[in-house]
Design an enzyme around this catalytic site. Structure first.
Site, PDB file in Angstrom:
ATOM      1  N   ASP A  72     -19.063  23.226  -1.329  1.00 34.76           N
ATOM      2  CA  ASP A  72     -18.204  22.611  -0.326  1.00 34.76           C
ATOM      3  C   ASP A  72     -18.146  23.440   0.960  1.00 34.76           C
ATOM      4  O   ASP A  72     -18.136  22.876   2.058  1.00 34.76           O
ATOM      5  CB  ASP A  72     -16.794  22.422  -0.887  1.00 34.76           C
ATOM      6  CG  ASP A  72     -15.899  21.675   0.077  1.00 34.76           C
ATOM      7  OD1 ASP A  72     -16.314  20.600   0.573  1.00 34.76           O
ATOM      8  OD2 ASP A  72     -14.785  22.157   0.347  1.00 34.76           O
ATOM      9  N   HIS A 125      -8.328  22.265 -26.608  1.00 35.75           N
ATOM     10  CA  HIS A 125      -7.063  22.882 -27.009  1.00 35.75           C
ATOM     11  C   HIS A 125      -6.343  23.519 -25.818  1.00 35.75           C
ATOM     12  O   HIS A 125      -6.981  24.221 -25.021  1.00 35.75           O
ATOM     13  CB  HIS A 125      -7.312  23.981 -28.050  1.00 35.75           C
ATOM     14  CG  HIS A 125      -7.642  23.456 -29.393  1.00 35.75           C
ATOM     15  ND1 HIS A 125      -8.943  23.225 -29.788  1.00 35.75           N
ATOM     16  CD2 HIS A 125      -6.864  23.103 -30.434  1.00 35.75           C
ATOM     17  CE1 HIS A 125      -8.949  22.765 -31.024  1.00 35.75           C
ATOM     18  NE2 HIS A 125      -7.694  22.673 -31.440  1.00 35.75           N
ATOM     19  N   MET A 167     -15.421  26.390 -23.110  1.00 39.36           N
ATOM     20  CA  MET A 167     -15.169  25.327 -22.140  1.00 39.36           C
ATOM     21  C   MET A 167     -14.429  25.863 -20.918  1.00 39.36           C
ATOM     22  O   MET A 167     -14.679  25.423 -19.799  1.00 39.36           O
ATOM     23  CB  MET A 167     -14.391  24.166 -22.775  1.00 39.36           C
ATOM     24  CG  MET A 167     -15.130  23.501 -23.932  1.00 39.36           C
ATOM     25  SD  MET A 167     -16.850  23.079 -23.594  1.00 39.36           S
ATOM     26  CE  MET A 167     -16.677  21.943 -22.248  1.00 39.36           C
TER      27      MET A 167
END
Length: 129
Positions: free
Chosen positions: A114, A63, A99
């Site tokens: 990284d 959503h 999420m």
């Protein structure tokens, strides 16, 4: 996409956590502020918040929401040569923010990866919850 139209908006909070194991040499450089690509913890905090806000564009059927709060906190763990990362997402809405918290967490961990990989390419993500 799940139908949440019948639900009442409520306060929703999700906290995701995980760790990255970076090794002794990289951890020492992290503590000294001498990693070649800069401060991975500060960058991870910004990247994680940005990612949490972009979750609906990254995960199909998630959503589209406007988060009330997203924050990332990094905790160095010298005994493990690791960094624990926490991502908090909050909203007053009809759908949860799990999420968003998980997406912010993973991008924060990948940002640390990284920036540390020039010193140690053998890194490990662990404990995502």
């Amino acid at each position: 996409m799940a139908d949440v139209s019948a639900k009442e908006p409520t306060r929703r909070v999700a906290l995701a956590s995980g760790s990255i194991l970076i090794g002794a040499e990289a951890f020492d450089l992290l503590e000294q502020g001498r990693l070649p690509k800069g401060d991975p913890l500060a960058m991870a905090e910004v990247a994680g918040v940005m990612a949490a806000k972009q979750t609906p564009s990254l995960i199909p059927l998630c959503h589209p929401i406007s988060l009330s709060r997203a924050s990332v906190h990094c905790v160095p763990r010298p005994e493990r040569h690791a960094v624990e990362v926490y991502c908090l997402a909050e909203i007053n809405e009809r759908t949860g923010v799990e999420m968003e918290a998980l997406t912010g967490l993973q991008v924060a961990l990948l940002t640390i990866w990284d920036l540390v990989k020039p010193v140690n390419p053998a890194l490990e993500l662990t404990g995502t919850r």
